[in-house]
Design an enzyme around this catalytic site. Sequence first.
Site, PDB file in Angstrom:
ATOM      1  N   HIS A 108       0.861  -1.183   0.000  1.00 28.57           N
ATOM      2  CA  HIS A 108       0.000   0.000   0.000  1.00 28.57           C
ATOM      3  C   HIS A 108       0.895   1.229   0.000  1.00 28.57           C
ATOM      4  O   HIS A 108       1.948   1.251   0.647  1.00 28.57           O
ATOM      5  CB  HIS A 108      -0.889   0.014   1.248  1.00 28.57           C
ATOM      6  N   GLY A 261     -16.799  10.972  -1.651  1.00 32.29           N
ATOM      7  CA  GLY A 261     -15.984  10.498  -2.761  1.00 32.29           C
ATOM      8  C   GLY A 261     -16.624   9.327  -3.480  1.00 32.29           C
ATOM      9  O   GLY A 261     -17.687   8.816  -3.094  1.00 32.29           O
TER      10      GLY A 261
END
Length: 306
Positions: A108, A261
Site C-alpha cells: 500500500h 468520494g
Amino acid sequence: MNKPDIETVENYLQTLQQDICTQLEAIDGKATFKEEQWTRAEGGGGRSRVIEAGRVFEKGGVNYSHISGEQMPAAASAHRPELAGSRFQALGVSIVIHPRNPFVPTSHANVRFFIAENDSRPPLWWFGGGYDLTPYYGFEEDCVHWHHTAQQACEPFGDDVYPRFKQWCDRYFFLKHRNEPRGIGGLFFDDLNEWEFEQCFAFMRSVGDSYMKAYAPIVERRCDTEYSDAQREFQLYRRGRYVEFNLVYDRGTLFGLQSGGRTESILMSLPPEVQWRYNWHPEPGTPEAKLYSDFLQPKDWLNDKQ
C-alpha cells in the site's frame, strides 16, 4: 512558509500515477489497467485505474483524485478541530496491490496534499503519505530491502526522519482489536508542514518516487515461486486482517466516504478473495506461525538480525 503551488503538486501526482501503472503492467506482462474518470458534485474528481486477473496481480488500484469542498470532513479535521468548517482541496495518489502468489506481499502507498482556507486566517496546508508492506510469508531479505529503500528516501531530509516516520507507521498500521500489526511497516507521515513548502513537496516526491524501487524487486523475486492450496488459503485468511484495518481504522477510507468520494474508487483497496476462520491459529513451528513470531512484530529491520 512559502506559498503552495497546487498546480505543480497536481502535475506530479498525475505523472506518478502513470509511471507506477506502467511499471506494474510491465511486471505483470498480461493484464492492463482499466481507467475511469469521475467527477464529484461538490467539487473536483479523479482518475481511477484498476488492474485485475493478471499473471502476477490478482487485483490492484492506482488512483488519483483532486477534490474540493466548502466544509472539511471530520476525518481530516480530527487532529485539527480549528479547521472544522473550512473550505478545502485534497489531492492524492493511493495505491493498493494484491498479488496472486502468497509469497508476494500486498503493498500500500499513498501521497497526498491538503489545503484548508477560511476567512479568518491564512491558508493552512500539509502533506501526508507513506507506504507499508503486508507479507503472508516472511523473508528477511525483502523486509530489509523495503526499509532500506524507505531510509534512503528520507536520508536527504535529516537523520531523524526515517526513524520517526517508521515508528509512526508501526503505530498507525496496528489492529487494536487483534493486538497485532498489519504487516512489517515502512513509512507514515501526516500533517507535514514543518519545513518550507518546497522541501515538504520534495519529501513527498522522494517517498512517491521510491515506492516502486522498494516494491518491484520483491515482486520479481517471489512472483514465480510455487505454492500449495494450503498456502493460498493462508493468504486469503491473512487478507481478512487487511480488510478489517481498512474498514475500521484507515483515515483515507474514512475521509473518502465522509467527503462524498466515489465509493468504487475508495473501496478498490479490498482484495477480490478473502476468508475468515473462527478462532484459527497456525500450528507451532510452521512458516505460518513464523509470520506472527518473527515478522508481525515492531522491529528495527536495518539493525536487528533474526
